[in-house]
Motif scaffolding. Sequence first.
Motif, short mmCIF file in Angstrom:
data_model
loop_
_atom_site.label_atom_id
_atom_site.label_comp_id
_atom_site.label_asym_id
_atom_site.label_seq_id
_atom_site.Cartn_x
_atom_site.Cartn_y
_atom_site.Cartn_z
N LEU A 71 7.41 0.89 -3.74
CA LEU A 71 6.50 0.90 -2.59
C LEU A 71 5.87 -0.47 -2.38
N VAL A 72 5.51 -1.15 -3.46
CA VAL A 72 4.95 -2.50 -3.34
C VAL A 72 5.97 -3.41 -2.64
N LYS A 73 7.22 -3.33 -3.08
CA LYS A 73 8.29 -4.14 -2.49
C LYS A 73 8.46 -3.81 -1.01
N GLU A 74 8.41 -2.52 -0.67
CA GLU A 74 8.57 -2.09 0.72
C GLU A 74 7.40 -2.58 1.58
N CYS A 75 6.20 -2.51 1.05
CA CYS A 75 5.03 -3.01 1.80
C CYS A 75 5.16 -4.51 2.06
N ASN A 76 5.66 -5.24 1.08
CA ASN A 76 5.87 -6.68 1.28
C ASN A 76 6.96 -6.94 2.31
N ARG A 77 7.97 -6.10 2.35
CA ARG A 77 9.04 -6.22 3.36
C ARG A 77 8.48 -5.97 4.76
N ILE A 78 7.62 -4.95 4.87
CA ILE A 78 6.99 -4.64 6.16
C ILE A 78 6.12 -5.82 6.60
N GLN A 79 5.35 -6.37 5.67
CA GLN A 79 4.50 -7.53 5.99
C GLN A 79 5.36 -8.70 6.48
N GLN A 80 6.48 -8.92 5.84
CA GLN A 80 7.39 -10.00 6.24
C GLN A 80 7.94 -9.75 7.64
N LEU A 81 8.35 -8.51 7.91
CA LEU A 81 8.85 -8.16 9.25
C LEU A 81 7.79 -8.37 10.32
N ARG A 82 6.54 -8.15 9.95
CA ARG A 82 5.43 -8.31 10.89
C ARG A 82 4.90 -9.74 10.93
N LYS A 83 5.62 -10.63 10.27
CA LYS A 83 5.28 -12.06 10.25
C LYS A 83 3.90 -12.32 9.63
N SER A 84 3.54 -11.50 8.65
CA SER A 84 2.28 -11.67 7.94
C SER A 84 2.53 -12.41 6.64
N ASP A 85 1.61 -13.28 6.26
CA ASP A 85 1.72 -14.00 4.99
C ASP A 85 1.20 -13.17 3.82
N LYS A 86 0.52 -12.08 4.10
CA LYS A 86 -0.07 -11.25 3.04
C LYS A 86 1.03 -10.57 2.24
N ARG A 87 0.89 -10.58 0.91
CA ARG A 87 1.82 -9.90 0.03
C ARG A 87 1.02 -9.17 -1.05
N TYR A 88 1.60 -8.08 -1.54
CA TYR A 88 0.98 -7.29 -2.59
C TYR A 88 1.65 -7.58 -3.93
N THR A 89 0.89 -7.45 -5.00
CA THR A 89 1.42 -7.64 -6.35
C THR A 89 1.40 -6.30 -7.07
N MET A 90 2.04 -6.24 -8.22
CA MET A 90 2.03 -5.02 -9.03
C MET A 90 0.60 -4.69 -9.48
N ASN A 91 -0.20 -5.70 -9.73
CA ASN A 91 -1.59 -5.46 -10.14
C ASN A 91 -2.43 -4.85 -9.03
N ASP A 92 -2.03 -5.05 -7.77
CA ASP A 92 -2.77 -4.49 -6.64
C ASP A 92 -2.75 -2.97 -6.65
N ARG A 93 -1.85 -2.37 -7.40
CA ARG A 93 -1.79 -0.91 -7.50
C ARG A 93 -3.04 -0.35 -8.18
N PHE A 94 -3.72 -1.18 -8.97
CA PHE A 94 -4.92 -0.75 -9.66
C PHE A 94 -6.19 -0.97 -8.83
N SER A 95 -6.05 -1.58 -7.68
CA SER A 95 -7.17 -1.79 -6.75
C SER A 95 -7.23 -0.62 -5.78
N VAL A 96 -8.38 0.03 -5.73
CA VAL A 96 -8.54 1.17 -4.81
C VAL A 96 -8.33 0.72 -3.37
N ALA A 97 -8.96 -0.38 -3.00
CA ALA A 97 -8.88 -0.86 -1.62
C ALA A 97 -7.44 -1.24 -1.25
#
Length: 146
Positions: A71-97
Amino acid sequence: MKRIVKNACMACMMLMLVPVNASAGAKGKQGSKFDWSPVIDAIIEVESEGNADAVDKSGKSCGIMQITPILVKECNRIQQLRKSDKRYTMNDRFSVAKSKEMFLLYQSFYNPQNNVEQAIRSWNGGMNYSKRGTQRYYNKVMSKMK
């Protein structure tokens, strides 16, 4: 003149049918905001009972919403398709927000019609879920929403 009034009344009636809840911020096809909070809260209860540090037995699903590396990889793919520089890391899974952000991003991409059943089932079984395979999970989440 009657035609104009009739069309204006019809337009007003159509606008009344569009959901206007504005809490979680996911935009649907009509551009209106949809309140995913009840679904997210129920998924959190089922997945981790609110424990942001939860890790499943396999060690692959982590955090409050039990997010997988896929899911993290897919979210990063979606961000890339949307031309966003934001990316998620594996550690972000522990962040509620950030876990909630990933849920909203996934839903906005794969579920723009804001279908609650599809959201719940796909969170458990992926986009190619089977109704039979996700029925128990769907029932659990729905029971937490009531």
